[in-house]
Design an enzyme around this catalytic site. Structure first.
Site, short mmCIF file in Angstrom:
data_model
loop_
_atom_site.label_atom_id
_atom_site.label_comp_id
_atom_site.label_asym_id
_atom_site.label_seq_id
_atom_site.Cartn_x
_atom_site.Cartn_y
_atom_site.Cartn_z
CD GLU A 79 -0.02 -6.34 1.15
OE1 GLU A 79 0.20 -5.12 1.23
OE2 GLU A 79 0.77 -7.13 0.59
CG ASP A 100 10.02 -7.90 2.70
OD1 ASP A 100 9.28 -8.44 3.54
OD2 ASP A 100 9.61 -7.49 1.60
CD GLU A 143 7.47 -9.02 -8.42
OE1 GLU A 143 8.28 -8.10 -8.16
OE2 GLU A 143 6.59 -9.37 -7.63
CB THR A 172 7.34 -1.49 5.36
OG1 THR A 172 7.95 -2.22 4.30
CG2 THR A 172 5.87 -1.90 5.46
C1 DMJ Z 1 4.89 -2.47 -0.30
O1 DMJ Z 1 3.53 -2.66 -0.09
C2 DMJ Z 1 5.63 -2.50 0.98
O2 DMJ Z 1 6.84 -1.86 0.79
C3 DMJ Z 1 5.85 -3.88 1.52
O3 DMJ Z 1 6.67 -3.92 2.65
C4 DMJ Z 1 6.43 -4.81 0.49
N1 DMJ Z 1 6.49 -4.23 -0.76
C5 DMJ Z 1 5.38 -3.52 -1.27
C6 DMJ Z 1 5.73 -2.87 -2.59
O4 DMJ Z 1 6.57 -3.62 -3.36
#
Ligand code: DMJ
Length: 933
Positions: free
Chosen positions: A147, A294, A388, A492
């Site tokens: 994060e 993902d 979710e 992302t």
């Molecule tokens: C975001 O912090 C980023 O896109 C991450 O890759 C996964 N998803 C969250 C938001 O849903």
């Protein structure tokens, strides 16, 4: 075409294996202009309307960002219901979610480049100054490496990228001297100790001040990390290296990616969800494109785009091939087992996978992108937001929605690739739903339960980093943005990194093994994507024709994924025993269990427990089947438990200045008026005296015809209900006496009866944890008259109701019946017990597969039931258990019947006018607040 413009890989004339920076200019020509191509299907949207929607997005951003800055900054995030900052350590812990918070003004940093995209250059300049002045990256806080990388490092780099762009333009940021980059570098060095493992995979957490493994760091003992956690570093780390010349960051990120690639399951080419960072063993062997994996896939493709390194594309293509072979079951994307990829590992999908259609556009595989996106849109149309998790037949599995941006992201990319105005309409719906259901006076609140419309006191930073960017860009024309978005790639977290980095400091990649990758035969790989300019003008109904068969997919659900497994065995081989088919009384099944090393233990209370010892299995294949069976059993068990729970209820504050915008999650009662079957109850609230409601009320005149507030404790819930009912209350809200408790952190429960007949209780009773309860108590202190609506699902906020001072005739009748109830229920049984009874109603996601962490796993099942999973062993009951089966049936009947758009008023008002009204009263509210201050 650049990635940011959508559909990277687009450009039919692109030479094979060209570094992406060379492609960008050529590819820009292959983008379909959103308005020029579309001639049929959804009606084109006029420039005026697109501008209007773009302006709405700007206003919404101002509402979210303004409230964060005013009420939360310098805290990491805004708590939009209580209108204050979320400071780690000062709020009850929410577990892993809190690992994103490092006391570094997360939302401000995550919002930096959004400000520039939304043309708020002045605000950007101010924000950068604040970051430089206020943000400390050296706090003694344990944070998630993943994060911190995507949100903070990415946020600083995105801010730096646009700061230097603005500086070069010559008007803004003239004073800027790479200060954000210096901070990024400082943070980069702070993250590096996490990579001190034999594998090169990073530890999942790090202490910003003390690193890992030192005692004062309070981290470094973890053995596992998720694949996405280890595989989503390369864009930020490579950008940091290339911006600064410090090669170490890119090297570390590449090494982690190399290791993951080495560890892929060689026959399926899939990766698992979690991996041991020391041994490299897969800890969770299920594989999908959502949570836990993902962005690993996303970063392989985008690393190729940003860095021009072929090996990344080869890896991505290899994985993509496997995903399309096993996980993609159009329109579904279902997790499978890496060793047995024809076997589904789950019967549900998570919301994070909504990014995947966007990635497919980037790869140039438009058709499945359209299909999955349409399926997701149908789910959204049913629940207003993407829950979710949802099952293969589109029922809610986990009901929360933290305002995730993934679906908006895919919508944007699909619009860029197809030019189909349908996607503009989809974006418009997203805007409407956010304003209608998530907007609160102090920002936007996450949905706690999409079924009830209740809120959570949470506005994640990604909402500002991503949602507003994608929504704004969806409606924007090129000239609406002050720079060329196509020169950048989205990380992302939607942070922008310039594509020119691909040709800067290239020596770094030359040193690394990834570029010498030659293992796979890639002769079949397609190195370009279809040129949409050629594809769509020939068949303008292309996207529509793909969507059409899916229009009713949610209503007529077709869980294809489950059928597929059986299909694969039609050829002759005997299918393995599925958990859902297992019967503890079937000798053949028992024989199969034995072969798989699963034994049955008969418990005294009639239940049976299943335990697997892989070593006792007939072969390693049987052992694997056994493990999968146990995983399925656990999953099935948790799913059935969820289905047996009563859904939570909603307490909606409808009086001024809330007007229905604040919705609190409430626990139901197993007695009294069932709100899922009856109309909601609406009334002003009044505190009962005594506040615990355990004896005859001394203030019946105050609660008569109102909804009484009672404190939890001292006596049974049913006793409280009888006392307030006798005093003439039309409903009751029990507020937890445990200070600081919140439905964010504690499992919701149903208030159970007193073990006697509770038919005499006719009024509805709901339970609120202390934090939610104090929102109502604070409102009383501030506004005196507070009116609430008790229901099973929050009602649309209709501003017409704001003017209605008088209760509706429906409420009149409720008041009348309450009076009748009062007179007819004077005699009640009093129970002298200390602790109230309750049964748990857990609405939190549960760990999905504890079984696969070891070779011994156990799950309990009831032998007496024909369906082995009809057991109650994990339902935690402090009080009596009610007939959940009946309730379940009633619940599903209600769910079928309930219309998602029930409105308080009868009048239908256009959304624009609703928004205009809202804006007016929000302004008025703000003015009023200022005046009061
Ligand atoms: C975001 O912090 C980023 O896109 C991450 O890759 C996964 N998803 C969250 C938001 O849903």
């Amino acid at each position: 075409m650049s990635e940011a413009g959508g559909g990277r890989g687009c450009g039919s004339s692109v030479p094979q294996r060209a570094p992406w920076s060379l492609v960008a200019a050529t590819a820009a020509f292959c983008l379909v202009s959103a308005t020029s191509v579309w001639t049929a299907g959804a009606a084109p949207m006029s420039r005026e309307e697109r501008q209007k929607l773009g302006n709405q997005v700007l206003e919404m951003f101002d509402h979210a960002y303004g409230n964060y800055m005013e009420h939360a900054y310098p805290a990491d995030e805004l708590m939009p219901l209580t209108c204050r900052g979320r400071v780690r350590g000062q709020e009850p812990s929410r577990g892993d979610v809190d690992d994103a918070l490092g006391k570094f003004s997360l939302t401000l940093i995550d919002s930096l480049d959004t400000l520039v995209v939304l043309n708020k250059t002045k605000e950007f300049e101010d924000a950068v100054r604040k970051v430089l002045r206020d943000v400390n990256l050296d706090n003694d806080v344990v944070v998630s490496v993943f994060e911190t990388n995507i949100r903070v490092l990415g946020g600083l780099l995105g801010g730096h990228s646009l700061a230097i762009m603005l500086k070069e333009k010559g008007e803004y940021m003239q004073w800027y001297n790479d200060e954000l980059l210096q901070m990024a570098k400082q943070l980069g060095y702070k993250l590096l100790p996490a990579f001190n493992t034999t594998s090169g995979l990073p530890y999942p957490r790090i202490n910003l001040k003390f690193g890992v493994r030192k005692p004062e760091a309070r981290t470094g003992t973890e053995t596992d990390t998720c694949t996405a956690c280890a595989g989503t570093l390369i864009l930020e780390f490579a950008a940091l290296s290339r911006f600064t010349g410090a090669t170490i960051f890119e090297e570390y990120a590449r090494k982690a990616l190399d290791f993951l690639w080495e560890k892929r399951q060689r026959s399926s080419n899939l990766v698992g969800v979690t991996i041991n960072i020391h041994t490299g063993d897969w800890v969770r062997k299920d594989s999908g494109v959502g949570a836990g994996i993902d962005s690993y896939y996303e970063y392989l493709l985008k690393a190729y785009v940003l860095l021009g390194d072929d090996s990344f594309l080869e890896r991505f293509n290899t994985h993509y091939d496997a995903i399309m072979r096993y996980i993609s079951q159009p329109p579904l994307l279902l997790d499978v087992h890496i060793h047995k990829p024809m076997l589904n590992a789950r019967t549900w999908m998570d919301a994070l996978l909504a990014f995947f259609p966007g990635l497919q556009v980037l790869k140039g595989d438009i058709r499945p992108a359209i299909e999955t996106h349409e399926m997701l849109y149908q789910v959204i149309k049913k629940h207003n937001f993407l829950p979710e998790a949802f099952t293969t037949d589109f029922r809610v599995h986990w009901a929360q929605h933290p305002l995730r941006p993934e679906f908006a992201e895919s919508t944007y990319f699909l619009y860029k690739a197809t030019g189909d105005p349908y996607y503009l309409e989809v974006g418009k719906t997203l805007i409407e739903n956010l304003n209608k259901y998530a907007r609160v006076p102090c920002g936007f609140a996450a949905m706690k339960d999409v079924r009830t419309g209740s809120h959570e006191d949470r506005m994640d930073s990604f909402f500002l980093a991503e949602m507003f960017k994608y929504l704004y860009l969806l409606f924007a024309d090129k000239e609406d943005i002050i720079f060329d978005i196509e020169d950048y790639i989205f990380t992302t977290e939607a942070h922008l990194l310039p594509l020119w980095l691909s040709t800067t400091n290239q020596s770094i990649s030359k040193k690394n093994t990834t570029s010498e990758y030659t293992e796979l035969d890639d002769s079949n790989f397609d190195w370009t994507c279809p040129n949409t300019q050629i594809l769509f003008p020939n068949d303008p109904l292309y996207a529509q024709s793909i969507r059409e068969p899916l229009k009713n997919v949610v209503d007529k659900s077709c869980p294809r994924g489950i059928i597929r497994v059986e299909e694969s065995f039609r050829s002759g081989a005997k299918p393995p025993l599925r958990a859902r088919d297992f019967m503890a009384t079937n000798p053949e099944h028992l024989e199969i269990l034995k072969k798989m090393g699963v034994s049955l233990i008969h418990l005294k209370d009639g239940r049976v427990q299943l335990v697997q010892h892989a070593i006792q299995a007939a072969s390693s294949i049987d052992a694997e089947d056994g493990l999968r069976f146990m995983q399925e059993m656990i999953e099935l068990s948790s799913q059935q438990q969820k289905e047996q729970q009563l859904p939570p209820r909603a307490v909606q504050i409808v009086s001024h200045p809330f007007f229905g915008r604040v919705v609190l999650t409430a626990g139901p009662a197993q007695f009294g008026l069932d709100l899922s079957k009856h109309k909601e109850t609406r009334g002003f609230v009044a505190s009962s005296k005594p506040y615990n409601g355990c004896s005859e009320l001394t203030n019946p005149e105050a609660v008569m015809g109102k909804i009484a507030l009672i404190q939890r404790g001292q006596c049974m819930f049913a006793e409280k209900a009888r006392n307030i009912q006798n005093a003439g209350a039309i409903g009751g809200i029990v507020i937890d006496d445990n200070e600081g408790s919140s439905s964010d952190t504690a499992p919701l429960f149903q208030m159970a009866g007193d073990g006697k007949d509770t038919d005499d209780i006719k009024i509805p009773m709901l339970f609120l944890f202390s934090k939610e309860g104090s929102i109502i108590l604070d409102a009383i202190r501030e506004y005196e008259e507070v009116e609430v609506l008790l229901s099973d699902k929050a009602k649309d906020r209709d501003p017409e109701m704001e003017n209605e001072e008088q209760p509706s005739s429906e409420n009149d009748s409720q008041n009348q019946s309450a009076e009748q109830i009062t007179s007819s229920s004077q005699e009640v049984d009093l129970v002298d017990q200390e602790s109230p009874e309750e049964s748990f109603l857990n609405s939190q996601p549960e760990s999905s597969s504890p079984a696969d962490t070891d070779n011994a796993a156990s799950v309990s099942a009831s032998e007496q039931n024909s369906n082995p999973m009809e057991n109650h062993e994990t339902t935690s009951l402090d009080g009596e258990c009610t007939d959940l089966d009946n309730q379940l049936q009633e619940q599903s009947e209600t769910e079928e019947d309930s219309s998602p758009n029930v409105s308080w008023g009868k009048k239908v008002q256009p959304i624009d006018s609703i928004l205009a009204d809202w804006n007016e009263d929000i302004e008025a509210f703000e003015m009023m607040e200022k005046d009061e201050l």
